[in-house]
Design an enzyme around this catalytic site. Sequence first.
Site, short mmCIF file in Angstrom:
data_model
loop_
_atom_site.label_atom_id
_atom_site.label_comp_id
_atom_site.label_asym_id
_atom_site.label_seq_id
_atom_site.Cartn_x
_atom_site.Cartn_y
_atom_site.Cartn_z
N HIS A 56 0.83 -1.20 0.00
CA HIS A 56 0.00 0.00 0.00
C HIS A 56 0.87 1.25 0.00
O HIS A 56 1.20 1.78 1.06
CB HIS A 56 -0.90 0.00 1.23
CG HIS A 56 -1.81 -1.19 1.30
ND1 HIS A 56 -1.37 -2.44 1.67
CD2 HIS A 56 -3.14 -1.31 1.04
CE1 HIS A 56 -2.38 -3.29 1.64
NE2 HIS A 56 -3.47 -2.63 1.26
N HIS B 259 -4.06 3.16 -3.51
CA HIS B 259 -4.26 2.71 -2.13
C HIS B 259 -3.48 1.42 -1.85
O HIS B 259 -2.74 1.36 -0.89
CB HIS B 259 -5.75 2.46 -1.85
CG HIS B 259 -5.99 1.56 -0.68
ND1 HIS B 259 -6.16 2.03 0.59
CD2 HIS B 259 -6.03 0.20 -0.58
CE1 HIS B 259 -6.31 1.01 1.43
NE2 HIS B 259 -6.24 -0.11 0.73
N GLU C 87 -18.11 -3.58 24.43
CA GLU C 87 -17.35 -4.82 24.61
C GLU C 87 -16.10 -4.86 23.74
O GLU C 87 -15.01 -5.21 24.20
CB GLU C 87 -18.24 -6.03 24.30
CG GLU C 87 -19.39 -6.24 25.27
CD GLU C 87 -20.60 -5.35 24.97
OE1 GLU C 87 -20.62 -4.66 23.92
OE2 GLU C 87 -21.53 -5.33 25.80
N PHE D 130 -21.86 -12.24 24.55
CA PHE D 130 -21.37 -11.05 23.83
C PHE D 130 -19.88 -11.13 23.54
O PHE D 130 -19.28 -10.15 23.08
CB PHE D 130 -21.70 -9.78 24.62
CG PHE D 130 -23.17 -9.65 24.94
CD1 PHE D 130 -24.13 -9.92 23.97
CD2 PHE D 130 -23.60 -9.30 26.21
CE1 PHE D 130 -25.49 -9.84 24.26
CE2 PHE D 130 -24.96 -9.21 26.50
CZ PHE D 130 -25.90 -9.48 25.52
N HIS E 192 -22.35 -15.97 32.82
CA HIS E 192 -23.64 -16.41 32.26
C HIS E 192 -23.36 -17.29 31.05
O HIS E 192 -23.76 -17.03 29.94
CB HIS E 192 -24.52 -15.19 31.90
CG HIS E 192 -24.86 -14.35 33.09
ND1 HIS E 192 -23.90 -13.79 33.91
CD2 HIS E 192 -26.06 -13.98 33.62
CE1 HIS E 192 -24.49 -13.11 34.89
NE2 HIS E 192 -25.79 -13.22 34.74
N ASP F 268 -33.46 -15.20 30.63
CA ASP F 268 -33.24 -14.12 29.67
C ASP F 268 -33.55 -14.53 28.24
O ASP F 268 -33.72 -13.69 27.36
CB ASP F 268 -31.79 -13.61 29.75
CG ASP F 268 -31.64 -12.50 30.78
OD1 ASP F 268 -32.65 -11.83 31.06
OD2 ASP F 268 -30.53 -12.30 31.29
N HIS G 93 -29.53 -14.33 25.11
CA HIS G 93 -28.48 -14.28 26.13
C HIS G 93 -27.87 -15.66 26.42
O HIS G 93 -27.04 -15.79 27.29
CB HIS G 93 -29.03 -13.68 27.42
CG HIS G 93 -29.19 -12.19 27.36
ND1 HIS G 93 -29.84 -11.56 26.32
CD2 HIS G 93 -28.76 -11.21 28.19
CE1 HIS G 93 -29.82 -10.26 26.52
NE2 HIS G 93 -29.16 -10.01 27.65
C1 LIG Z 1 -11.62 -4.24 9.90
C2 LIG Z 1 -11.06 -4.13 8.52
N1 LIG Z 1 -11.90 -4.19 7.48
C3 LIG Z 1 -11.43 -4.13 6.22
C4 LIG Z 1 -10.09 -4.03 6.00
C5 LIG Z 1 -9.54 -4.01 4.58
N2 LIG Z 1 -9.06 -2.66 4.26
C6 LIG Z 1 -7.76 -2.34 4.31
S1 LIG Z 1 -7.47 -0.74 3.98
C7 LIG Z 1 -9.12 -0.45 3.72
C8 LIG Z 1 -9.60 0.93 3.34
C9 LIG Z 1 -9.10 1.90 4.31
O1 LIG Z 1 -9.33 3.20 3.90
P1 LIG Z 1 -8.46 4.35 4.53
O2 LIG Z 1 -8.29 4.10 5.96
O3 LIG Z 1 -9.08 5.62 4.12
O4 LIG Z 1 -7.05 4.14 3.88
P2 LIG Z 1 -6.41 4.88 2.62
O5 LIG Z 1 -7.01 4.26 1.39
O6 LIG Z 1 -6.75 6.31 2.73
O7 LIG Z 1 -4.96 4.57 2.75
C10 LIG Z 1 -9.85 -1.59 3.90
C11 LIG Z 1 -11.32 -1.67 3.73
C12 LIG Z 1 -9.24 -3.98 7.12
N3 LIG Z 1 -7.92 -3.90 7.00
N4 LIG Z 1 -9.75 -4.01 8.36
#
Ligand SMILES: Cc1ncc(C[n+]2csc(CCOP(=O)(O)OP(=O)(O)O)c2C)c(N)n1
Length: 683
Positions: free
Chosen positions: A33, A272, A422, A448, A472, A480, A484
């Site tokens: 990236h 990206h 949580e 949860f 629980h 519950d 739950h």
């Molecule tokens: C919980 C989670 N969901 C999905 C992803 C996959 N993912 C990696 S980067 C990204 C987009 C992130 O966007 P942003 O934070 O704006 O990063 P930028 O493109 O600006 O570098 C996604 C969906 C992840 N790493 N973690």
Amino acid sequence: MNRTAPNAAMANEMANAIRFLAIDAVEAAKSGHPGAPMGMAEIAEVLWNRHLKHSPANPHWPDRDRFVLSNGHGSMLIYALLHLTGYDLPIEELKKFRQLHSKTPGHPEVGITPGVETTTGPLGQGISNAVGLALAEKMLAAEFNQPGHSIVDHFTYCFLGDGCMMEGVSHEVCSLAGTLRTSKLIAIYDDNGISIDGHVEGWFADDTPARFEAYGWNVIRDVNGHDAAAVDAAIRSAKAQAVLVDGKPTLICTKTEIGKGSPNKVGTHDVHGAALGADEVAATRAALNWNHAPFEIPSDVKSAWDCTDSGRTAEADWDNRFAEYAKAFPEKAAEFRRRMTGELSDEYQSKIADVMVQIAASEGDVATRKASQNALDAIAPLVPEFFGGSADLTGSNLTNFKTATYAGRDAWGNHLSYGVREFGMAAIMNGMALHGGYLPYGGTFLTFSDYSRNAIRMAALMKQRVVHVFTHDSIGLGEDGPTHQSIEHVPSLRIIPGLDVWRPCDALETATAWAHSVERQDGPSALALSRQGMPKLLKEASDADKVRKGGYILSDMLNPQAVIMATGSEVQLAMQRKRHWRLRVSQHVLCQCRVLTCLIDNRMNTKSGSFHRIYLLWQLRRHIPTSGANTWEERAVLSVSTALVIQHRLLFFMNFSVLQPKRLLMLFVSEFRGSNHVQSNVI
Ligand SMILES: Cc1ncc(C[n+]2csc(CCOP(=O)(O)OP(=O)(O)O)c2C)c(N)n1
Ligand SMILES: [Mg+2]
């Protein structure tokens, strides 16, 4: 560290050094990236070069500032920074970006790369860890600093992007951080308007600054993230207000362009998460006038970045101040050192056996959640590093102990009401554990646990000592209803590698589970505890040694023809059934039975558990016909909600098994799965 700013030309080159290390490493790996490191390069130069208090020669210096790259996909940003500032991360490691066994994995991993404070990549959790790091700093400072002696006095910085802002957990933790006024948390938002699917307007149109103001944060809006002087001023202002009486955590909102420097890909989602490609790399080199080979950093830029010496000086200054503190407060200094190394106190080591004797001697039925609180009452005075809490279920989880003090905005404490958060709680606990000085634990209902699940997994991946108290824990919880009632939760927790899952059946097993979780240095533990009372089954303190193995024979007989395995609230039933079953069926089939408990089957993989593992395998071979379709993991049928029904169904299940002894002689009667599953396997 408030180092002087380089001149503008040098600052520019230093930022470009980050850009090209990221570009070239992603190009070499053919994946990664580059967009975030390119877009945040100026911000990174200002923070790491001018402000961050750290010592590359000693990544574990206790009072270093903590830095979290919550947008962990931009990992080359932190690898470039660690390399350039002088950490033990040679350029060869950057050339091996994303390769197996390199120190530069796809996403930053704590324990792999020196200087990486937490493992990030699951978006939203880095900022949550950062809240935990800042909370640990705030609480430790309140506990250890003395007038004229600030030995705990550092900032937590966090970079985060749109993805982290969109994730629900960021709402949980930032709301709590605002309430608790963790003022030395400074988060820098990379507001580039891009996420993977493209321009975010269609799916993310929040007014983020207003949101953080509503949480009680200090928000610095509209900072041009490519203007080093503006970023510098924002960080200075954040640091200044952090130390005010009612200081707030700060969010610096920076506008940036993803992939800044790339003539054709800047500001697009193309940059990206993919290599720029040879042509675009060449175009970027030309546009930024960077006439150096891949991975080559000009010596003047490298030496401008290197802060090994200034880091050593800062650390030496702290060492001197700590020595003064140690002279004035020797006991506190020794305790601080112990706490930061994570070792248990001598008092714990010498008294824990007595605690077990005391608990083994206690009488009466007790719910294991209550047994847990009793264990905490006994153990907490020996473990001042405990930092407990609950996600708004303190009175149900019984996580508070007699000597607990409630932590708050202006109050030191060792028990926190996390509110109904949580996932946030679990991720904050990870941050606190990573900071050092605390052993965090937190409670909620077992059902949860999957709200917290990914943070539990991250604790296991990061080998962090945190304890989850899940009460629980079965349909025995009462009225519950199904929302739950935990059905699949224990087995699903058991499959997380590195997580110890304990489901104790009585007071001594519960106390032993706590002791083991406290003593464990290499990972998290989860305790599944009952709401309903449990009879005392273990009477000798020495039984704790068996319990520690994770599974053991509770009741035996010569030449058993069946084995019942049970955990938690079903152990008592297994014991009853064992007696009952033997009487009932003896006219028809000679069927004797052994009861085996299995508190934590993942412990079976450890050395101490290996005996039991072998024993189990031996039992399996002996009792289960190889041609049979069933596995030993048959689980009882349960979909309704009283303990009586558990008994009834268990009886049915076992009688059925006796009629078809070849089909099922190994019964695993705890941790029920859904009824369809069992029916299809058994009938
Ligand atoms: C919980 C989670 N969901 C999905 C992803 C996959 N993912 C990696 S980067 C990204 C987009 C992130 O966007 P942003 O934070 O704006 O990063 P930028 O493109 O600006 O570098 C996604 C969906 C992840 N790493 N973690
Ligand atoms: Mg973005």
